[in-house]
Design a protein around this motif. Sequence first.
Motif, short mmCIF file in Angstrom:
data_model
loop_
_atom_site.label_atom_id
_atom_site.label_comp_id
_atom_site.label_asym_id
_atom_site.label_seq_id
_atom_site.Cartn_x
_atom_site.Cartn_y
_atom_site.Cartn_z
N LEU A 74 46.04 9.37 -22.17
CA LEU A 74 44.67 9.74 -22.48
C LEU A 74 43.69 8.69 -21.93
O LEU A 74 43.89 7.49 -22.09
N GLY A 75 42.64 9.15 -21.28
CA GLY A 75 41.64 8.23 -20.73
C GLY A 75 42.04 7.62 -19.41
O GLY A 75 41.37 6.72 -18.92
N ALA A 76 43.13 8.09 -18.83
CA ALA A 76 43.59 7.55 -17.55
C ALA A 76 43.63 8.69 -16.53
O ALA A 76 43.21 9.80 -16.79
N GLY A 77 44.16 8.39 -15.37
CA GLY A 77 44.30 9.40 -14.33
C GLY A 77 43.23 9.29 -13.26
O GLY A 77 42.20 8.64 -13.45
N THR A 78 43.47 9.92 -12.11
CA THR A 78 42.58 9.82 -10.98
C THR A 78 41.15 10.25 -11.28
O THR A 78 40.21 9.53 -10.92
N PRO A 79 40.89 11.40 -11.93
CA PRO A 79 39.49 11.78 -12.21
C PRO A 79 38.74 10.74 -13.03
O PRO A 79 37.57 10.44 -12.75
N ARG A 80 39.39 10.18 -14.05
CA ARG A 80 38.75 9.15 -14.88
C ARG A 80 38.50 7.88 -14.06
O ARG A 80 37.44 7.25 -14.19
N PHE A 81 39.47 7.51 -13.25
CA PHE A 81 39.34 6.32 -12.40
C PHE A 81 38.16 6.49 -11.45
O PHE A 81 37.30 5.60 -11.34
N PHE A 82 38.12 7.61 -10.75
CA PHE A 82 37.03 7.85 -9.80
C PHE A 82 35.67 7.92 -10.51
O PHE A 82 34.69 7.37 -10.03
N ALA A 83 35.62 8.61 -11.65
CA ALA A 83 34.35 8.73 -12.38
C ALA A 83 33.84 7.37 -12.85
O ALA A 83 32.64 7.09 -12.79
N TYR A 84 34.76 6.52 -13.31
CA TYR A 84 34.37 5.19 -13.78
C TYR A 84 33.73 4.40 -12.65
O TYR A 84 32.64 3.82 -12.82
N TRP A 85 34.37 4.38 -11.47
CA TRP A 85 33.86 3.58 -10.38
C TRP A 85 32.61 4.19 -9.76
O TRP A 85 31.73 3.46 -9.28
N ILE A 90 36.93 13.75 -1.43
CA ILE A 90 37.26 12.89 -0.28
C ILE A 90 38.45 12.01 -0.62
O ILE A 90 38.52 11.42 -1.69
N THR A 91 39.40 11.96 0.29
CA THR A 91 40.50 11.00 0.16
C THR A 91 40.25 9.91 1.19
O THR A 91 40.29 10.18 2.39
N PRO A 92 39.97 8.69 0.76
CA PRO A 92 39.59 7.65 1.72
C PRO A 92 40.72 7.27 2.66
O PRO A 92 41.90 7.28 2.29
N ILE A 93 40.36 6.94 3.89
CA ILE A 93 41.31 6.45 4.88
C ILE A 93 41.16 4.94 4.95
O ILE A 93 40.06 4.42 5.14
N ILE A 94 42.24 4.24 4.75
CA ILE A 94 42.24 2.78 4.82
C ILE A 94 43.10 2.36 6.00
O ILE A 94 44.25 2.78 6.14
N HIS A 95 42.54 1.53 6.87
CA HIS A 95 43.31 1.02 8.01
C HIS A 95 44.31 -0.02 7.51
O HIS A 95 43.95 -0.91 6.73
N THR A 96 45.52 0.08 7.97
CA THR A 96 46.55 -0.89 7.60
C THR A 96 47.17 -1.46 8.87
O THR A 96 46.86 -1.03 9.97
N SER A 97 48.03 -2.44 8.70
CA SER A 97 48.67 -3.03 9.87
C SER A 97 49.68 -2.06 10.46
O SER A 97 50.08 -1.07 9.83
N ARG A 98 50.09 -2.32 11.68
CA ARG A 98 51.09 -1.45 12.32
C ARG A 98 52.39 -1.42 11.52
O ARG A 98 53.09 -0.42 11.51
N ASP A 99 52.71 -2.53 10.87
CA ASP A 99 53.91 -2.57 10.04
C ASP A 99 53.81 -1.62 8.85
O ASP A 99 54.81 -1.22 8.28
N GLU A 100 52.56 -1.27 8.48
CA GLU A 100 52.33 -0.36 7.36
C GLU A 100 52.00 1.06 7.84
O GLU A 100 51.41 1.85 7.13
N ASN A 101 52.37 1.35 9.09
CA ASN A 101 52.19 2.68 9.69
C ASN A 101 50.74 3.05 9.98
O ASN A 101 50.39 4.22 10.03
N GLY A 102 49.89 2.08 10.19
CA GLY A 102 48.57 2.34 10.75
C GLY A 102 47.46 2.77 9.81
O GLY A 102 46.41 2.17 9.78
N LEU A 103 47.67 3.84 9.06
CA LEU A 103 46.65 4.36 8.15
C LEU A 103 47.30 4.75 6.84
O LEU A 103 48.48 5.10 6.81
N THR A 104 46.52 4.70 5.77
CA THR A 104 47.05 5.16 4.49
C THR A 104 45.93 5.83 3.71
O THR A 104 44.75 5.63 3.96
N TRP A 105 46.31 6.66 2.76
CA TRP A 105 45.35 7.38 1.92
C TRP A 105 45.68 7.09 0.46
O TRP A 105 46.84 6.92 0.11
N GLY A 106 44.67 7.04 -0.39
CA GLY A 106 44.97 6.80 -1.80
C GLY A 106 43.78 6.31 -2.58
O GLY A 106 42.63 6.57 -2.23
N LYS A 107 44.07 5.54 -3.62
CA LYS A 107 43.04 5.06 -4.54
C LYS A 107 42.92 3.55 -4.40
O LYS A 107 43.88 2.82 -4.59
#
Length: 198
Positions: free
Chosen positions: A46-57, A133-150
């Motif tokens: 309760l009070g957790a999860g992606t919608p709550r996280f996004f709404a808080y920020w 929107i799912t943000p795109i974060i640039h990562t190193s080549r060792d981390e496969n270049g791009l990642t999506w998430g929170k």
Amino acid sequence: MAHPQQNKVEKSLAQEVIKVYTKEIDTIIKTTRRMYGRSPDVVGGLGAGTPRFFAYWRDVLSAAATAIEIEIIKVPEYSIRMPFEKLHIYFSTASACHEDWADDPCISLVIPEGVRKGDIIRTVINYLYGEDITPIIHTSRDENGLTWGKYLAYNWAWRVEESSGVPVFDIYCCTPEEFTRYTGFLKPPSPQKEKQVK
């Protein structure tokens, strides 16, 4: 090829653009660090999860943007027409190297058409915590270049793109689980100070 003196002038002007927006980027990082302790978990009960996280920020950073707009936080207004039509904002992990990126900037703001006080924070809010929107974060080549998430923004740096001379902010991000590892606030060198040295 541009004359060395022209390159120097362009870099100087780009640094002036960066200097205007520095405090607004700074506010994103400081606000995130200050309010992290109350952040809902991304997963859980309760009070957790992606919608709550996004709404808080969204709420936390929107309050910071409003404080800038009504001048509780003092940030200069930027309305001067400059040779640079764009300001780029990239989001990456600390290990990523922008020289390896082949894709477009994550955010490209048009300066002459009016990047006003609070606009950068609101753009970042929409990018990182927008509902559709799912943000795109640039990562190193060792981390496969791009990642999506929170993600949370924990630090930043500035630079001028070598190929275009466009002013750039790099916002360094990490997962909420990683955030406590990144303590302390290390402010990048001032564009004004670098200009004086040269």
